[in-house]
Design a protein around this motif. Structure first.
Motif, mmCIF file in Angstrom:
data_model
loop_
_atom_site.group_PDB
_atom_site.id
_atom_site.type_symbol
_atom_site.label_atom_id
_atom_site.label_comp_id
_atom_site.label_asym_id
_atom_site.label_seq_id
_atom_site.Cartn_x
_atom_site.Cartn_y
_atom_site.Cartn_z
ATOM 1 N N ARG A 39 -4.738 -3.891 -3.728
ATOM 2 C CA ARG A 39 -6.015 -3.168 -3.727
ATOM 3 C C ARG A 39 -7.110 -4.010 -4.399
ATOM 4 O O ARG A 39 -8.263 -4.013 -3.963
ATOM 5 N N ARG A 108 -0.128 -12.645 0.151
ATOM 6 C CA ARG A 108 1.203 -12.289 -0.357
ATOM 7 C C ARG A 108 1.738 -13.404 -1.266
ATOM 8 O O ARG A 108 2.303 -13.145 -2.322
ATOM 9 N N ARG A 129 6.078 -2.242 -1.262
ATOM 10 C CA ARG A 129 6.563 -2.142 0.120
ATOM 11 C C ARG A 129 7.715 -3.114 0.368
ATOM 12 O O ARG A 129 8.574 -2.879 1.200
ATOM 13 N N ASP A 130 7.667 -4.246 -0.356
ATOM 14 C CA ASP A 130 8.616 -5.333 -0.078
ATOM 15 C C ASP A 130 9.325 -5.763 -1.357
ATOM 16 O O ASP A 130 9.757 -6.904 -1.474
ATOM 17 N N ARG A 179 -1.934 3.382 8.389
ATOM 18 C CA ARG A 179 -1.406 2.438 7.390
ATOM 19 C C ARG A 179 0.100 2.257 7.542
ATOM 20 O O ARG A 179 0.628 1.168 7.422
ATOM 21 N N ARG A 186 3.586 -5.323 10.509
ATOM 22 C CA ARG A 186 3.041 -6.666 10.255
ATOM 23 C C ARG A 186 4.188 -7.684 10.294
ATOM 24 O O ARG A 186 5.346 -7.344 10.040
#
Ligand code: DC
Length: 228
Positions: A39, A108, A129-130, A179, A186
């Motif tokens: 963010r 990332r 998320r990962d 989202r 992705r």
């Protein structure tokens, strides 16, 4: 001694941050919200008015984007080039910008070391998320928290209202669905449960039920005996 790392992944609004924060408090670990890092980069991109369609333009802001995470009164605060942006990063446009910048490999890579560094030095619960798949593949416990899109939109909508941020439920729901799609489709580090993650669905749960469920899963897996 190797630190205990707990990875909690899942889609937007599944309750990850509230549940992780409470579980960390009970177990005496620090809690890291990695979405806040994306963010902050999203806010940086918005402020610089870059073309959000262009990976290169987004990557181009990184050399002048200093992201810092600090704990103030036990709370995680985010700083962008020295300025506290902890409130600004919660605005709906920052959410969409975060999702967009998070699909850029350079972003990332830029945030990877920061996350790894914290996990190496602290017993922590890290949500994102990962985390279980990429950032902390060796985490002792991996949990994938999920809930129906409607349930997640309702929670997000209530959160925004409580903070006095004007919101429209249908818009929040369609943003969540978009989202989810973008985050899970992705090319790099898509949202998906790690093979060894335990999935917990929080739909219809009261917050405390979900917290209990997560703490139980952590205890069973990590055989922790913290005083909870
Ligand atoms: O958890 P959140 O809604 O604050 O995350 C904001 C965005 O950041 C989300 O759309 C996906 C991205 N994100 C990510 O790609 N990887 C993470 N570890 C955390 C968040």
């Amino acid at each position: 001694m190797k630190k205990i790392n707990i990875a909690i992944d899942g889609p937007a609004g599944a309750g990850k941050s509230t549940i992780s924060r409470k579980a960390a408090e009970r177990l005496g670990y620090i809690y890291i919200d990695t979405g806040a890092l994306y963010r902050t980069v999203g806010v940086s991109a918005l402020r610089r008015k870059v073309n959000m369609e262009s990976d290169d333009e987004i990557a181009g802001i990184l050399p002048d984007t200093n992201v810092e995470l600090k704990f103030i009164d036990g709370e995680q605060r985010m700083f962008l080039n020295g300025e506290d942006v902890s409130e600004e990063i919660r605005l709906p446009e920052a959410s969409m910008a975060a999702s967009r910048v998070s699909a850029v490999p350079a972003v990332r890579a830029f945030l990877f070391d920061l996350q790894r560094d914290i996990a190496e030095k602290n017993n922590c619960i890290m949500d994102g998320r990962d985390i279980g798949t990429v950032v902390l593949p060796n985490a002792q416990v991996k949990i994938f928290l999920t809930a129906s899109p409607e349930c997640r939109a309702e929670r997000r909508y209530n959160e925004l209202c409580e903070k006095g941020i004007q919101a429209d439920y249908d818009q929040v729901l369609s943003d969540i669905i978009k989202r989810d799609y973008d985050d899970s489709h992705r090319k790099i580090a898509p949202l998906k449960p790690a093979d060894d993650a335990m999935t917990i669905d929080t739909s219809g749960n009261e917050l405390e039920q979900s917290v209990e469920c997560v703490i139980k899963a952590i205890r069973e897996k990590a055989e922790l005996y913290a005083d909870a």
